[in-house]
Design a protein around this motif. Structure first.
Motif, PDB file in Angstrom:
ATOM      1  N   GLY A 220       4.666   7.759   9.286  1.00  0.00           N
ATOM      2  CA  GLY A 220       5.425   8.982   9.048  1.00  0.00           C
ATOM      3  C   GLY A 220       6.458   9.225  10.129  1.00  0.00           C
TER       4      GLY A 220
ATOM      5  N   THR B 165       9.293   6.801   9.711  1.00  0.00           N
ATOM      6  CA  THR B 165      10.097   7.125   8.532  1.00  0.00           C
ATOM      7  C   THR B 165      11.086   8.240   8.828  1.00  0.00           C
TER       8      THR B 165
ATOM      9  N   GLU C 142       6.665  16.837   2.394  1.00  0.00           N
ATOM     10  CA  GLU C 142       7.288  15.519   2.534  1.00  0.00           C
ATOM     11  C   GLU C 142       8.798  15.683   2.711  1.00  0.00           C
TER      12      GLU C 142
ATOM     13  N   GLU D 243      11.609  13.568   2.619  1.00  0.00           N
ATOM     14  CA  GLU D 243      12.721  12.776   2.079  1.00  0.00           C
ATOM     15  C   GLU D 243      13.753  13.618   1.326  1.00  0.00           C
TER      16      GLU D 243
ATOM     17  N   LEU E 286       9.209   7.558  -5.239  1.00  0.00           N
ATOM     18  CA  LEU E 286       9.089   6.863  -3.959  1.00  0.00           C
ATOM     19  C   LEU E 286      10.031   5.673  -3.851  1.00  0.00           C
TER      20      LEU E 286
ATOM     21  N   TRP F  32      13.236   5.701  -1.693  1.00  0.00           N
ATOM     22  CA  TRP F  32      13.191   5.872  -0.242  1.00  0.00           C
ATOM     23  C   TRP F  32      12.409   4.738   0.401  1.00  0.00           C
TER      24      TRP F  32
ATOM     25  N   THR G  15       9.856   3.590   3.089  1.00  0.00           N
ATOM     26  CA  THR G  15       8.787   4.071   3.962  1.00  0.00           C
ATOM     27  C   THR G  15       8.081   2.845   4.521  1.00  0.00           C
ATOM     28  N   SER G  16       8.690   2.289   5.541  1.00  0.00           N
ATOM     29  CA  SER G  16       8.131   1.115   6.196  1.00  0.00           C
ATOM     30  C   SER G  16       8.576   1.137   7.648  1.00  0.00           C
TER      31      SER G  16
ATOM     32  N   GLU H 169       4.350   1.456   2.877  1.00  0.00           N
ATOM     33  CA  GLU H 169       3.632   2.385   2.015  1.00  0.00           C
ATOM     34  C   GLU H 169       3.662   1.883   0.575  1.00  0.00           C
TER      35      GLU H 169
ATOM     36  N   ARG I 101       1.382   7.071  -2.455  1.00  0.00           N
ATOM     37  CA  ARG I 101       1.216   8.332  -1.726  1.00  0.00           C
ATOM     38  C   ARG I 101       0.402   9.267  -2.604  1.00  0.00           C
TER      39      ARG I 101
ATOM     40  N   GLN J 295      10.632  -3.723   0.897  1.00  0.00           N
ATOM     41  CA  GLN J 295      10.368  -3.102   2.186  1.00  0.00           C
ATOM     42  C   GLN J 295       9.556  -4.012   3.105  1.00  0.00           C
TER      43      GLN J 295
END
Length: 511
Positions: A48, A51, A157, A159, A208, A211, A213-214, A231, A234, A263
């Motif tokens: 998190g 990110t 969240e 994003e 997701l 975006w 998320t790594s 990720e 979620r 990712q």
């Protein structure tokens, strides 16, 4: 005041050992310090945190730099210079804390004070100080404990609110009030603004795949070594009554195989282990496909805790092919009755089958996670948990580890009004569990009941927590407990059960 040069040199060495840090010229940009209130070693292991660092730096108008309480593996004297440019916190226009764990609340207050900034928001008004912001799982569940220290909190969240949030910060820097600049941004709570005292809707991300998320910045100096975290999903559809993540991050959403592979590509190029992350990784419907594709590329892959009823021959064959020697499952309780009470839909036979499969496929270490102090738990339940470990040992001949934590009621969960067992009772039950396994060869690891009680007080606390931390005389457990007591907080009472009719501090949050 001691010379900052040792910290500057340390920060430069840390930066030189990283791959992917984002270093920008400050000219004309809004500088934001993204602070993880713990060590670099822990903070850089937070997906998190990484990110949000990437999301903020995607905006050209922003320069976001990282700050940690300590750049060492252990907490030392505060080393509060940014990694990227080695600047002090007072140089930034905004200081944003990413808070994953309630026990780091004390570190939030410590960092603000050590930076020479008045800790209480009311003391900073009109003084030209940086804005103090916070988000993360614990803040999203209940922002009240840190509210006295904050100008704004972010709930949910980040994003899809990123652009509105950054635009609001830019407007505030140009002279607008916080109410004007941030008051209408989804997920923003303004604790000192009458307009922000109503219902605040949790922000959440619908798609997701839009975006990344790594891992953004790669470094070997983290909890997970050279692992590149990705990720895969979620949220969780299980609904265990004690689990914050399972309720805070609803609904369950999965990434497509293509998005996960895209990712993972940066980690694959660096030869890193790919760490697949989700509240319940083994529930991901496309997990086998992802593992098969990663293994086909020669990747090493690690996964977080697995559901025992999802561990089968196909999954273990893929995990072993991906280099896994350890798996983790969480029975939580020793009997089916207590698992039903807590909403853990898992049968004892599922645990046995998982252990037998781990034995067949040569897994080196099996970790089991339990809790003591669960609602309706008695001594016999604790004995049954230890008995379950011994029965697993009959089926799994290699290294067996039993990790035992204390049940902590969390805001926003079905158990939010339940009470913790008293510290003395928790100590007795942990000792009963340990003694039941003495001489078995099983490694038993337990958590401190006193620290767990403090976490429960923080988890469900009100604004008195922040006011206590603002004037704490030190940062040991005893000093923090003393500060809480001086503002009128009875630790045992606050960690105990809540009246069903009582208004809870976090009930200003919307759905």
């Amino acid at each position: 005041m001691s010379s900052p040069w040792p910290v500057i040199e340390k920060a430069r060495r840390v930066l030189a050992g990283e791959q992917g840090p984002i270093v920008k010229d400050w000219g004309g940009r809004l500088p934001i310090a993204l602070v993880y209130p713990n060590t670099y070693h822990v903070g850089m292991s937070s997906l998190g945190y990484q990110t949000v660092y990437g999301l903020l730096n995607q905006r050209d108008e922003v320069v976001c730099e990282r700050v940690f309480l300590s750049l060492d593996r252990r907490l030392t004297e505060p080393e509060l210079l940014s990694v990227e440019s080695q600047r002090p916190l007072q140089d930034f226009g905004a200081i944003a804390f990413s808070v994953s764990y309630e026990l780091d609340y004390a570190n939030v207050a410590r960092i603000i004070r050590e930076a020479g900034i008045p800790p209480l928001a009311e003391e900073r008004r009109g003084g030209g100080w940086p804005l103090i912001l916070a988000g993360g799982a614990s803040v999203s569940a209940n922002p009240a404990p840190l509210a006295p220290l904050l100008d704004a909190a972010f709930v949910g969240e980040f994003e899809e609110s990123r652009d509105a949030f950054v635009d609001g910060l830019l407007s505030e820097a140009d002279g607008e009030s916080l109410s004007e600049s941030l008051g209408s941004v989804p997920g923003v709570y303004l604790p000192h603004d009458s307009l922000g005292a109503g219902s605040v809707r949790r922000a959440w991300t619908r798609d997701l795949d839009r975006w990344f998320t790594s891992t953004v910045v790669a470094t070997s100096q983290t909890e997970f070594g050279d692992m590149h975290l990705v990720e895969v999903a979620r949220g969780c559809g299980r609904g265990c009554r004690f689990c914050l993540a399972g309720h805070l991050y609803r609904p369950l959403r999965e990434r497509s195989v293509e998005a996960v592979m895209a990712q993972a590509s940066a980690g694959l190029e660096q030869g890193a282990t790919i760490g697949l992350v989700a509240p319940s990784v083994s529930d991901a419907t496309n997990l086998a496909v992802i593992l098969r594709r990663l293994v086909g590329l020669g990747a090493r892959v690690s996964v977080s805790s697995l559901r025992a009823d999802r561990v089968d021959d196909e999954l273990l064959e893929l995990l072993v092919a991906a280099g896994n020697e350890t798996i983790t499952i969480a029975p939580e309780a020793g009997c089916a009755r207590l698992r039903r009470v807590i909403g853990k839909d898992l049968e004892t036979e599922d645990v046995f089958r998982a252990a037998e499969a781990a034995e067949r496929y040569g897994i080196r270490e099996l970790k089991l996670y339990f809790m003591v102090g669960l609602p309706t738990e008695g001594e016999e339940d604790v004995r049954q948990a230890a008995d379950l470990v011994l029965q697993v040992q009959e089926r799994f001949s290699r290294q067996l580890v039993a990790n035992v934590s204390c049940f902590i009621p969390k805001a926003g969960t079905p158990f939010q009004r339940e009470g913790m067992a008293p510290v003395g009772e928790l100590q007795r039950r942990l000792k009963l569990f340990e003694n039941s396994l003495r001489g078995s060869g099983v490694t038993v690891r337990t958590e401190s009941p006193r620290w767990s009680r403090l976490q429960a007080v923080f988890s469900r606390g009100d604004e008195r927590v922040g006011r206590a931390l603002a004037v704490a005389e030190g940062w040991s457990r005893g000093q923090i407990e003393g500060a809480l007591t001086r503002v009128g907080i009875d630790l045992d009472l606050e960690a105990g059960s809540r009246d069903p009719a009582a208004t809870l501090p976090w009930e200003l949050m919307g759905s």
